[in-house]
Design a protein around this motif. Structure first.
Motif, PDB file in Angstrom:
ATOM      1  N   THR A   1       0.815  -1.217   0.000  1.00 43.49           N
ATOM      2  CA  THR A   1       0.000   0.000   0.000  1.00 43.49           C
ATOM      3  C   THR A   1       0.851   1.271   0.000  1.00 43.49           C
ATOM      4  O   THR A   1       0.564   2.236  -0.722  1.00 43.49           O
ATOM      5  N   ALA A   2       1.917   1.266   0.810  1.00 37.62           N
ATOM      6  CA  ALA A   2       2.739   2.479   0.933  1.00 37.62           C
ATOM      7  C   ALA A   2       3.376   2.853  -0.396  1.00 37.62           C
ATOM      8  O   ALA A   2       3.387   4.034  -0.791  1.00 37.62           O
ATOM      9  N   VAL A   3       3.890   1.858  -1.118  1.00 36.28           N
ATOM     10  CA  VAL A   3       4.556   2.132  -2.399  1.00 36.28           C
ATOM     11  C   VAL A   3       3.543   2.581  -3.439  1.00 36.28           C
ATOM     12  O   VAL A   3       3.755   3.581  -4.157  1.00 36.28           O
ATOM     13  N   LEU A   4       2.432   1.853  -3.540  1.00 37.84           N
ATOM     14  CA  LEU A   4       1.414   2.208  -4.528  1.00 37.84           C
ATOM     15  C   LEU A   4       0.821   3.584  -4.246  1.00 37.84           C
ATOM     16  O   LEU A   4       0.542   4.355  -5.176  1.00 37.84           O
ATOM     17  N   THR A   5       0.638   3.901  -2.969  1.00 41.33           N
ATOM     18  CA  THR A   5       0.102   5.221  -2.608  1.00 41.33           C
ATOM     19  C   THR A   5       1.059   6.329  -3.018  1.00 41.33           C
ATOM     20  O   THR A   5       0.648   7.370  -3.561  1.00 41.33           O
TER      21      THR A   5
END
Length: 378
Positions: free
Chosen positions: A145-149
Motif C-alpha cells: 500500500t505504501a509504495v502504490l500510494t
C-alpha cells in the motif's frame, strides 16, 4: 518372705518402666526418622532444562536444584515423570515433595499447587517452516500500500503541474506546450517529470512569469516528494532482496485461524487458544515439529529456549524461529500447598540470583544462543 516379694515387685516395676521409656523413645523418634528420608523430587520437562541421558539426568533446572539442595544440606531422590501435566497431579496428591523442570507459574496451577519464586524468565515463540522465497514474494513488496500510494500521489501531482504549466504557457509558448489539450498537458507532465528527477533536459521550459512561478514551486515540492518516494522504494527493495517478505507470522493477529501445534499440558496451550481454534496438542516438542515438517501444521508455539535447543540438535530441519513473541513466562519449582520447604527454597533462589549463580548455570546451557536473543535467569 514379704521382704523378698517386695523386692521382686520393685525389680519388675523398674524393668517395666525401662521398657516403657524405650517404647516412648521409639514412638517419638518415628517422625524424626521419617523426616530424615530423602526428599521425593519429581523431574519433568524438555531440554535444555531437563536432559535425560541414562543413567544421568541433567539440565538447567536440575543443576539449579542441585545447587539449592547442596546449600540447604537436603538429601533427595530424583523421580522421572512422564509429563509436566501428570507430575503436577502427583504433587497435588502428595506423592511428591517437589517438582523441578521448565514449569511455568500460572494462576490456574496456583489453585492446586504452590511455586517457589521464579528462577528463569523466557518467552513463548513461534516456529515455522523455512522456505526459499518465490518470485512473487520478491516482487510483492513493490505492490504494498505504501509504495502504490506514493506512486499514485506522484502521478496526480505531475498531472496537476502539467495542467497548470500548460494553462500558463499555451498562448505565449505554444511551440513547447501546444494548445491541443492532450499534447500540451503531455508536454507539461514531461516537464514535471524531468524536473522531479532533477534531470532537466531543457527541451521544455516555461517562459512566462506565471509558468516559472509554477515551475519553481514544483521544484521545491519535488524535493519532499522525491525523498518520500525514495524511502518507500528503498524499503521495498531491501525487503525484496532479504526475503523477509516471506515471513507469514509477524504479529499475534497473523496466527488467527492458523493450524498451530503445541505440547499437551504446557502453558502454551492456554496461549494459543487465544489466537486460533485450530490447535493440535501432542506429547512432545519433537512430535509438534514432525507435524510442521509434514505440513500438517502451520506453526509450532512453545517456549523459545526449548525450541532453540531442539534446532541445534537437529540442524537438518527446514524450519526457523520467527521474531514473534506471544508473552513472557516465569519458571519455578513446584511444591504442595503450605509446604514447609517454600520459605527456605525462596531464600536460596534469591541468593543465587543476587550472586549470579542462576545466570551462570543458564548461560552454560544456552551458550549457543547469540547475545541479542539470549534469555537470562532472574
Amino acid at each position: 518372705m514379704s521382704v523378698s516379694i517386695f523386692r521382686v515387685r520393685q525389680s519388675f516395676a523398674a524393668k517395666y518402666n525401662c521398657l516403657t521409656g524405650v517404647a516412648v523413645a521409639l514412638v517419638i523418634s518415628i517422625p524424626t526418622l521419617a523426616s530424615a528420608a530423602p526428599l521425593r523430587v519429581g523431574v519433568a520437562g524438555s531440554a535444555p532444562f531437563v536432559v535425560s541421558k541414562d543413567p544421568e539426568t541433567n539440565g538447567i533446572s536440575v543443576e539449579v536444584w542441585a545447587e539449592v539442595a547442596r546449600s540447604q544440606n537436603i538429601e533427595y531422590e530424583l523421580i522421572p515423570q512422564s509429563s509436566v501435566a501428570n507430575a503436577l497431579d502427583v504433587v497435588e496428591q502428595g506423592d511428591l515433595d517437589l517438582l523441578i523442570g521448565p514449569i511455568t507459574i500460572t494462576a490456574q496451577r496456583l489453585q492446586k499447587v504452590d511455586f517457589t519464586q521464579p528462577y528463569f524468565s523466557t518467552e513463548i515463540a513461534v516456529l515455522t517452516t523455512s522456505e526459499d522465497p518465490s518470485i512473487w514474494s520478491r516482487v510483492k513488496p513493490f505492490f504494498e500500500t505504501a509504495v502504490l500510494t506514493s506512486l499514485g500521489v506522484l502521478v496526480i501531482l505531475m498531472f496537476v503541474v502539467g495542467n497548470l504549466v500548460w494553462l500558463a504557457e499555451r498562448n505565449k509558448n505554444s511551440e513547447q506546450f501546444p494548445k491541443n489539450y492532450l499534447q500540451g498537458v503531455g508536454n507539461g507532465m514531461w516537464f514535471a517529470l524531468v524536473t522531479l528527477t532533477t534531470v532537466g533536459y531543457g527541451d521544455r521550459a516555461p517562459v512566462t512569469r506565471l509558468g516559472r512561478f509554477i515551475a519553481g514551486t514544483w521544484m521545491v515540492l519535488a524535493l519532499v516528494t522525491v525523498s518520500s518516494l525514495t524511502a518507500g522504494l528503498a524499503s521495498a527493495i531491501t525487503i525484496a532482496l532479504s526475503g523477509d517478505s516471506t515471513e507469514r507470522f509477524t504479529s499475534p493477529s497473523s496466527l488467527q485461524n492458523a493450524r498451530l501445534a503445541t505440547v499437551k499440558g504446557s502453558s502454551s496451550v492456554e496461549v494459543v487458544q487465544n489466537y486460533s481454534n485450530r490447535v493440535q496438542e501432542v506429547a512432545t516438542l519433537a512430535d509438534a515439529v514432525k507435524l510442521l515438517s509434514a505440513k500438517s501444521a502451520d506453526a509450532v508455539v512453545f517456549d523459545r529456549p526449548a525450541m532453540e535447543y531442539y534446532l541445534t540438535q537437529n540442524p537438518e530441519l527446514n524450519v526457523k524461529l520467527t521474531n514473534l513473541s506471544l508473552g513472557t513466562e516465569l519458571y519455578g519449582f513446584v511444591l504442595p500447598i503450605d509446604s514447609p520447604l517454600t520459605k527456605d527454597l525462596n531464600i536460596e533462589l534469591r541468593l543465587m540470583s543476587e550472586n549470579g549463580s542462576l545466570k551462570d548455570i543458564a548461560n552454560r546451557w544456552l551458550s549457543y544462543i547469540s547475545e541479542d536473543t539470549k534469555n537470562s535467569a532472574i
